[in-house]
Motif scaffolding. Structure first.
Motif, short mmCIF file in Angstrom:
data_model
loop_
_atom_site.label_atom_id
_atom_site.label_comp_id
_atom_site.label_asym_id
_atom_site.label_seq_id
_atom_site.Cartn_x
_atom_site.Cartn_y
_atom_site.Cartn_z
N ILE A 154 -2.78 4.13 -15.26
CA ILE A 154 -3.72 3.43 -14.38
C ILE A 154 -2.97 2.64 -13.31
O ILE A 154 -3.33 2.66 -12.13
N GLY A 155 -1.92 1.97 -13.70
CA GLY A 155 -1.21 1.11 -12.74
C GLY A 155 -0.11 1.82 -11.97
O GLY A 155 0.50 1.20 -11.09
N GLY A 156 0.14 3.09 -12.28
CA GLY A 156 1.18 3.80 -11.55
C GLY A 156 2.54 3.12 -11.63
O GLY A 156 3.36 3.24 -10.73
N LEU A 212 -4.99 -0.68 -6.65
CA LEU A 212 -4.76 -1.61 -7.77
C LEU A 212 -3.44 -2.35 -7.64
O LEU A 212 -2.41 -1.76 -7.29
N LYS A 213 -3.48 -3.64 -7.96
CA LYS A 213 -2.26 -4.45 -7.92
C LYS A 213 -1.96 -5.13 -9.24
O LYS A 213 -0.86 -5.60 -9.47
N LEU A 214 -2.98 -5.28 -10.08
CA LEU A 214 -2.77 -5.99 -11.34
C LEU A 214 -3.81 -5.52 -12.36
O LEU A 214 -4.96 -5.25 -12.00
N LEU A 215 -3.39 -5.42 -13.61
CA LEU A 215 -4.29 -4.99 -14.68
C LEU A 215 -4.31 -6.04 -15.78
O LEU A 215 -3.26 -6.59 -16.13
N PRO A 260 1.61 -5.28 -12.56
CA PRO A 260 1.83 -6.05 -13.79
C PRO A 260 0.60 -5.94 -14.69
O PRO A 260 -0.53 -5.90 -14.20
N VAL A 261 0.85 -5.87 -16.00
CA VAL A 261 -0.25 -5.88 -16.97
C VAL A 261 -0.24 -7.26 -17.62
O VAL A 261 0.78 -7.67 -18.17
N VAL A 262 -1.36 -7.98 -17.54
CA VAL A 262 -1.44 -9.27 -18.22
C VAL A 262 -2.32 -9.12 -19.45
O VAL A 262 -3.47 -8.71 -19.37
N ASP A 263 -1.72 -9.39 -20.60
CA ASP A 263 -2.47 -9.37 -21.86
C ASP A 263 -2.89 -10.81 -22.11
O ASP A 263 -2.05 -11.68 -22.35
N THR A 264 -4.19 -11.06 -22.02
CA THR A 264 -4.67 -12.45 -22.04
C THR A 264 -5.27 -12.79 -23.40
O THR A 264 -6.24 -12.17 -23.82
N ARG A 323 0.83 -1.19 0.00
CA ARG A 323 0.00 0.00 0.00
C ARG A 323 0.88 1.26 0.00
O ARG A 323 0.65 2.17 -0.75
N SER A 324 1.93 1.24 0.82
CA SER A 324 2.72 2.45 0.90
C SER A 324 3.38 2.75 -0.46
O SER A 324 3.43 3.89 -0.89
N THR A 325 3.81 1.71 -1.15
CA THR A 325 4.45 1.93 -2.45
C THR A 325 3.47 2.59 -3.41
O THR A 325 3.79 3.51 -4.13
N CYS A 326 2.23 2.03 -3.39
CA CYS A 326 1.25 2.51 -4.34
C CYS A 326 0.84 3.95 -4.05
O CYS A 326 0.62 4.73 -4.96
N GLU A 327 0.75 4.26 -2.76
CA GLU A 327 0.32 5.62 -2.44
C GLU A 327 1.30 6.64 -3.00
O GLU A 327 0.92 7.68 -3.50
N MET A 328 2.58 6.28 -2.94
CA MET A 328 3.58 7.20 -3.47
C MET A 328 3.32 7.48 -4.95
O MET A 328 3.34 8.61 -5.39
N THR A 329 3.01 6.39 -5.66
CA THR A 329 2.81 6.58 -7.10
C THR A 329 1.56 7.39 -7.38
O THR A 329 1.53 8.14 -8.34
N THR A 330 0.57 7.20 -6.53
CA THR A 330 -0.67 7.93 -6.80
C THR A 330 -0.45 9.42 -6.65
O THR A 330 -1.03 10.21 -7.37
N GLN A 331 0.41 9.77 -5.70
CA GLN A 331 0.74 11.19 -5.58
C GLN A 331 1.16 11.70 -6.95
O GLN A 331 0.69 12.72 -7.41
N ASN A 332 2.02 10.91 -7.60
CA ASN A 332 2.45 11.31 -8.94
C ASN A 332 1.25 11.31 -9.87
O ASN A 332 1.07 12.21 -10.66
N ALA A 333 0.45 10.22 -9.76
CA ALA A 333 -0.67 10.08 -10.68
C ALA A 333 -1.57 11.30 -10.63
O ALA A 333 -2.10 11.72 -11.63
#
Ligand code: WTA
Length: 684
Positions: free
Chosen positions: A438-440, A416-419, A444-448, A21-31
Motif C-alpha cells: 500500500i505504501g510503496g 499516499l504519504k502516511l499509513l 511511514p507506518v504508524v501503529d497507534t 510526488r515524483s518519488t511516489c510515482e516511481m514506486t507505483t509503477q512497481n506497485a
C-alpha cells in the motif's frame, strides 16, 4: 495563554509536495506490477529488518521534527499540555491546568470555557476556510457528496436549534444510532454545540443493545434512521428501534434521518423527521461550556456483562485529539485524510470527527464495507480522492492480504504519504504488506496504541523522527508517560514483560464511568493506586523503550478490533431457554485477531442440533449484534471447574488453541477436559 486564533495550529502547506510526488510515482509503477509472488519474495526479504527509519523526503518536511520534543514535554508535562490547549479557541481562559486534588477524579483546564463545535466549525469558517471540504462522502452505490466546512456549520447549527426546540438542554443525553452518513457527524456536533452529551451506538450493534444503552444513560432523544444499507441490501432500522424502544420512559423524542427512503412507522407526538426539524429550526449559537462539562459517553465492554459508560469531557478531550491527530498524521493543509473506522467506535469519534475537524482537515468518509461493491474499493477511493493519509485496522489489512494484490495493483496510490494502524497488535507480516504493497515503501507506518478510555493516541512512533519496528507500537507520545509494571510487585520493568500502566493523568483521559464512580475507581485505580491508571493490557518493553502490546488481561475479546466482553456474550447465550451454562473464550484467529469460542451445556433432554446453534446465534445477534456471534459453539456435558466451582477458562483456551493442557489436578473432575478435547478435535 488565552483565546487565540486558529492560524497558529492549522496545518501548514506542504513545502516539498512536488519532489515527493515524483518519488511516489516511481514506486507505483512497481506497485502496478505487483504479483503475489513478487510480494511474497519482498516480504521474505523485509522480515529480517528490525527497524524502518522514516523516508528522508518525509522527515525533511515533517510537522514534528524536533527529537527533543518528548524530553521537553517530560520536563513539564502540564505546561506542555497547556501549550497544546492554547491552540484551541477558548471563550474564557482556564485558571488551573490540572487539578489533581481529588485523584483519580482529575480535572483539566479548570475554569476555562470552550465549545467543541465552535472549534471544529465556526473558527475555520471565520478564518476563511468555509469552502474547504470537510468530508468527501462516498455511498456504497457510488454516490458522492462533498460537504464543506460552511455547509457543515449551517447544518449543525440548525440541528442544534432543532434539538433545543425538542427540549434538549445542557447535560441532557442524546442517543445516536446511525450508519456512516454525514448526518451522524451533524448530530454529534449539534450536541456539542448546545452542551448535550451524545451517546453514539455503533450501527452494527442490535437495536436491543441500543435500547439498553439508552435506558442506562437516561437518553432524552434518539437520533436514528429509517434504514441502513449494507452490501447492497437495506436493513430496516426504525422498525427495529420501535420494537425494542417502545417501553423506554425517559426517551421523549426520536429523530429519524431519511436515508434509504423505506416506509417506516412514525409515532405521532414522539417521532420527527430530521430534515423537517432542520429546515424549520433557527440556527443555534455555540454555548460556552465548562472545560470539564461531559462531552460524550461511549459504552465499551469490560469484565462484566454490563458495558461501561466511558465518559469524556470537553476541553481536555479536544486538546488530546487535536494534538495527537496533528502530530501522528503529520497534518498539512492540503491533506486528504481517510480513516476507515466507523463513527460508532472511539476511533471514529476521535479520528473521523473531532481530531480532523478541529484541525480543519479534508476527510474521505465511506459508507460501506471494505469489500463492497468490490474488494478494491478503498484503493479506488484513495486514487480518486488523492488520499494522503490512511488509517485502518490490522484485521482489515489481513483481509486485504487474503483477497490478494490483484485488487490493489490496478490503483494509483502515489498520493499516499502516511499509513496508520489501530485496534490490535499488528503482526509483522501484515505491517510489511501494508508498508510494501500500500505504501510503496515510501510511507511511514504508524501503529497507534490507545483505548476508548484514553480518548486519544498514547503510544506510537512520531512519523518524521522515530524508526518503526513492525509489531511494536513504539513509545509514548510527548506529554505521556507509560510504564510496564511487574504484575506481582508493581515495580517498573525496564526490559521485559508486565502490565501496561499510565502513571500520570493526561487531558483526554476518561473522567469517570457514567453514573458509576465506584466502578471507575475499582476498574482503573485499584491495582496500582490512585495515581496510576491500570490499562488492562499486557506488554513487553524492549531495550530501546519500545512497547510491544500483547493483549488484554481481562475478559475482553478483541474481534477485528472490536471490543467485546466474554461475560456479555455468555449472558446472551444463557438467555436461550435450553442453555444451562456457557463459557466464552477467545481463540487466536489469522483474520480477526481473536475469535469467539463458546462452550455450552444444554439442559437435560435437549439435543445439540443445528437448530439450537442457529437459535443461539440469533440470540447473540439480537442482544448484542451480529459481530458477537461465536465462530464456534461446542456442546458439552460439563465445563471444567475447580472444586470451588470456578470455570477454568485457561483450559478452555488451551483446548481451542490446541495446546497441551498441563496440570489439571485442581479440577473437580479432570475427565471433563479430556472429553472436551475429543469433542473439539472431532469438530463437534
Ligand atoms: C487494543 C481502540 C495493540 C488494546 C482505539 C486496547 C491495541 C484495546 C492497539 C482498546 C495497538 C488498540 N496495538 N493493541 N495499536 N490499539 N489495541 O477501546 O488491547 O476499542 O486496550 O480502543 O484495543 O480498544 P478500544
Amino acid at each position: 495563554m488565552g483565546p487565540s486564533g486558529p492560524e497558529q495550529r492549522l496545518p501548514r502547506r506542504s513545502r516539498s509536495g512536488g519532489e515527493w510526488r515524483s518519488t511516489c510515482e516511481m514506486t507505483t509503477q512497481n506497485a502496478r506490477e505487483l504479483t503475489e509472488e513478487s510480494v511474497e519474495a519482498r516480504l521474505a526479504e523485509l522480515l529480517g529488518q528490525e527497524r524502518f527509519t522514516p523516508p528522508a523526503e518525509f522527515s525533511d518536511d515533517a510537522e514534528i521534527s524536533d527529537p527533543q520534543l518528548r524530553a521537553r514535554a517530560a520536563a513539564d508535562p502540564v505546561a506542555y499540555w497547556a501549550e497544546q490547549a492554547s491552540g484551541l479557541r477558548w471563550s474564557t481562559p482556564w485558571e488551573r491546568v490540572l487539578d489533581d486534588d481529588d485523584a483519580p477524579f482529575f480535572r483539566w483546564f479548570e475554569g476555562g470555557r470552550i465549545n467543541v463545535s465552535d472549534n471544529c466549525l465556526d473558527r475555520h469558517v471565520e478564518a476563511g476556510l468555509g469552502d474547504r471540504v470537510a468530508y468527501h462522502w462516498h455511498g456504497e452505490e457510488g454516490e458522492t457528496r462533498d460537504i464543506t466546512y460552511a455547509e457543515l456549520l449551517d447544518r449543525t447549527a440548525r440541528f442544534a436549534g432543532a434539538l433545543k426546540e425538542l427540549g434538549v438542554g445542557q447535560g441532557d443525553v442524546v442517543g445516536i444510532y446511525l450508519p456512516m452518513i454525514p448526518e451522524v457527524v451533524v448530530a454529534m456536533l449539534a450536541c456539542t454545540r448546545i452542551g448535550a452529551v451524545h451517546n453514539v451506538v455503533f450501527g452494527g450493534f442490535s437495536a436491543g443493545s441500543v435500547a439498553e444503552r439508552m435506558e442506562v444513560s437516561g437518553a432524552k432523544v434518539l437520533v436514528t434512521t429509517d434504514g441502513a444499507r449494507r452490501k447492497g441490501k437495506t436493513a430496516p432500522v426504525k422498525p427495529e428501534v420501535d420494537r425494542t424502544m417502545g417501553q423506554l420512559a425517559p426517551l421523549e423524542k426520536i429523530v429519524v434521518v431519511r436515508n434509504t427512503g423505506i416506509d417506516v412507522p412514525m409515532t405521532e407526538g414522539r417521532d420527527v423527521w430530521f430534515d423537517e426539524v432542520v429546515a424549520a429550526a433557527e440556527p443555534a449559537a455555540p454555548e460556552p461550556m465548562d472545560a470539564e462539562a461531559p462531552l460524550f459517553i461511549l459504552y465499551s465492554s469490560g469484565s462484566t456483562a454490563k458495558p461501561k459508560g466511558i465518559q469524556h469531557t470537553t476541553g481536555g478531550y479536544l486538546t488530546g485529539v487535536s494534538t495527537t491527530h496533528r502530530q501522528v498524521f503529520d497534518l498539512k493543509a492540503d491533506d486528504v485524510y481517510f480513516c476507515s473506522a466507523d463513527v460508532g467506535w472511539i476511533t471514529g469519534h476521535s479520528y473521523i470527527v473531532y481530531g480532523p475537524l478541529a484541525n480543519g482537515v479534508t476527510s474521505v468518509m465511506y459508507e460501506g464495507a471494505p469489500d463492497y461493491p468490490h474488494k478494491g474499493i478503498w484503493w479506488q477511493l484513495i486514487e480518486q480522492r488523492k488520499v494522503t493519509k490512511f488509517y485502518t485496522a490490522p484485521t482489515a489489512i489481513r483481509a486485504c492480504m487474503k483477497w490478494g494484490v490483484e485488487h490493489v495493483a490496478p490503483h494509483d496510490l502515489s498520493s499516499l504519504k502516511l499509513l496508520g494502524s489501530v485496534g490490535e497488535p499488528i503482526n509483522p507480516k501484515a505491517w510489511l504488506w501494508y508498508w510494501h504493497v500500500i505504501g510503496g515503501e515510501n510511507c511511514p507506518v504508524v501503529d497507534t496504541w490507545w483505548q476508548t478510555e484514553t480518548g486519544a493516541i498514547v503510544i506510537t512512533t512520531l512519523p518524521g523522527i522515530d524508526a518503526a519496528k513492525p509489531g511494536s507500537a513504539g513509545t509514548p507520545l510527548p506529554g505521556y508517560e507509560v510504564q510496564v509494571l511487574d504484575p506481582e510487585t508493581g515495580e517498573q520493568v525496564t526490559e521485559g514483560e508486565g502490565l501496561l500502566a499510565i502513571p500520570r493523568p493526561w487531558p483526554s483521559m476518561l473522567r469517570t464511568l457514567y453514573q458509576d464512580p465506584d466502578r471507575y475507581r475499582s476498574t482503573y485505580w485499584n491495582r496500582f493506586g490512585e495515581s496510576t491508571y491500570f490499562v488492562g493490557d499486557s506488554a513487553r518493553i524492549d531495550g530501546d523503550g519500545y512497547i510491544w502490546v500483547i493483549g488484554r488481561v481481562d475478559d475482553v475479546i478483541n474481534v477485528s478490533g472490536h471490543r467485546l466482553s466474554t461475560a456479555e456474550v455468555e449472558s446472551a447465550i444463557v438467555a436461550h431457554p435450553q442453555v444451562a451454562e456457557s463459557a466464552v473464550v477467545a481463540k487466536a484467529d489469522d483474520l480477526t485477531g481473536q475469535a469467539i469460542v463458546a462452550y455450552v451445556t444444554l439442559q437435560g433432554g435437549t439435543d445439540p442440533s443445528d437448530a439450537v446453534v442457529a437459535e443461539i446465534n440469533a440470540a447473540v445477534a439480537d442482544r448484542i449484534g451480529k459481530l458477537a456471534r461465536p465462530k464456534r459453539i461446542v456442546f458439552t456435558q460439563d465445563l471444567p471447574k475447580t472444586r470451588s466451582g470456578k470455570i477454568m477458562r485457561r483450559l478452555l483456551r488451551d483446548i481451542a488453541e490446541g495446546r497441551d493442557l498441563g496440570d489439571t489436578t485442581t479440577l473437580a473432575d479432570p475427565t471433563v477436559v479430556d472429553t472436551l478435547k475429543d469433542r473439539w478435535d472431532a469438530g463437534a
